[in-house]
Design an enzyme around this catalytic site. Structure first.
Site, PDB file in Angstrom:
ATOM      1  N   ARG A   8      37.278  29.903  36.165  1.00 16.34           N
ATOM      2  CA  ARG A   8      38.170  30.662  37.212  1.00 16.34           C
ATOM      3  C   ARG A   8      39.523  31.346  36.615  1.00 16.34           C
ATOM      4  NH1 ARG A   8      41.257  26.563  41.330  1.00 16.34           N
ATOM      5  NH2 ARG A   8      41.940  25.118  39.622  1.00 16.34           N
ATOM      6  N   GLU A  56      33.298  35.566  55.462  1.00 13.02           N
ATOM      7  CA  GLU A  56      32.310  35.855  54.613  1.00 13.02           C
ATOM      8  C   GLU A  56      31.729  37.197  54.919  1.00 13.02           C
ATOM      9  OE1 GLU A  56      33.817  31.688  53.919  1.00 13.02           O
ATOM     10  OE2 GLU A  56      32.351  32.761  55.622  1.00 13.02           O
ATOM     11  N   PHE A  81      29.206  29.469  50.968  1.00 14.10           N
ATOM     12  CA  PHE A  81      29.569  30.056  52.155  1.00 14.10           C
ATOM     13  C   PHE A  81      29.315  31.604  52.048  1.00 14.10           C
ATOM     14  CE2 PHE A  81      32.869  26.779  52.602  1.00 14.10           C
ATOM     15  CZ  PHE A  81      32.304  25.834  53.566  1.00 14.10           C
TER      16      PHE A  81
END
Length: 315
Positions: A8, A56, A81
């Site tokens: 990340r 989302e 998700f």
């Protein structure tokens, strides 16, 4: 020991670098900006960052709208998700409509670790690979992640990018060529082909070294693009070694193992074994514990390769 860095981090750094060069790059997040490290993009480009909240479906729909308006949106949320709740929006608003949206699934695989079993996605690649027009990229480390972000930005069409949260060894090199849809051969071999994706490249390297100590020459292919998969590189290697082991931090159902099996079945029938998680949900724990629990280690790769070689020799 290889330097460790979270994928990340590489993702965030690449976004900022691209954002300085391209005003059409916009970033959306589903209220996870700090965890996803998109908050740094917000700090640099507040007018090109949108937090849609824990929604989302809205995230993907808004990203599709921005793409229609000529922007290049990177839509960020937790992979479990995002790929589950927003599947319909990705199917219709992104892929069916062929909009230039980059879907970014964070906390992927075992990097979700201590966030809980329900947060640990082991089927996201399978879901995304099934969508027509969706390109699926799974980088090995933070360095390759940076290359993948840039490639995704310049690629015209829907992309799913899988991003890990926790630090992993940097095993790729700056000079390695990154091209969407092209595998990288890191090691020549004649006895078995080890095909890895994502963070499992590190364990695959270790397995190849252990096999060499036993007199077994393993060829190592790194498949950072699950779709479109590099069928040519896979069939060429399989034709040479006559045995293939796939290695992934994901379910063997629908992921890299399934993709390679499809290629081999149609173009180069070859004995194949798949190393990954076996038709089950995740569990809670620290990332190293989960890698041990799911047996996503070099030792299992070595054992699997040896068993495959023994079977072939008996025949």
């Amino acid at each position: 020991m290889a330097e460790q860095k979270a994928p990340r981090e590489g993702y965030s750094e690449a976004l900022i670098r691209l954002g300085k060069q391209n005003e059409d790059l916009v970033v959306l997040d589903a209220d996870c900006a700090k965890s996803n490290m998109t908050n740094f993009y917000k700090d640099n480009f507040p007018n090109r960052f949108f937090n849609v909240g824990i929604s989302e479906c809205d995230l993907v729909g808004t990203a599709a709208g921005l793409a229609i308006a000529g922007k290049i949106p990177f839509a960020n949320a937790y992979a479990n998700f995002l790929t589950g709740r927003a599947y319909d929006q990705m199917r219709i608003s992104v892929c069916y409509s062929n909009n230039n949206v980059k879907i970014v699934g964070h906390n992927a695989g075992t990097s979700a670790a201590q966030e809980g079993a329900t947060h640990l996605p082991l089927e996201d690649i399978s879901l995304m690979r099934s969508l027509p027009r969706m390109t699926v990229i799974v980088p090995a480390d933070s360095l390759e992640m940076e290359k993948a972000v840039e490639a995704a930005y310049h690629f015209e069409g829907p992309v799913y990018l899988r991003v890990g949260k926790l630090p992993v060894p940097i095993v790729t090199k700056q000079e390695d060529n990154f091209e969407i849809g092209k595998a990288i051969k890191y090691r020549d071999g004649s006895d078995v082909t080890l095909i890895s994706t994502g963070i499992m490249l590190d364990e695959t390297f270790k397995a190849a070294e252990q096999l060499e100590q036993k007199g077994i020459k393993a060829e190592v292919l790194h498949v950072h693009t699950i779709k479109p998969i590099d069928a040519e590189a896979i069939t060429k290697s399989a034709a040479k070694t006559k045995r293939v082991v796939t290695v992934e931090e994901h379910s063997i159902i629908g992921g890299l193992g399934s993709a390679v099996a499809e290629v081999l079945a149609e173009h180069q029938p070859t004995p194949l074994r798949r190393v990954g998680t076996n038709d089950r949900f995740g569990v809670s724990g620290k990332m190293p514990e989960l890698l041990d629990f799911f047996q996503l280690r070099a030792e299992r790769i070595v054992k699997t390769a040896e068993e495959l070689i023994d079977i072939a020799l008996v025949k």
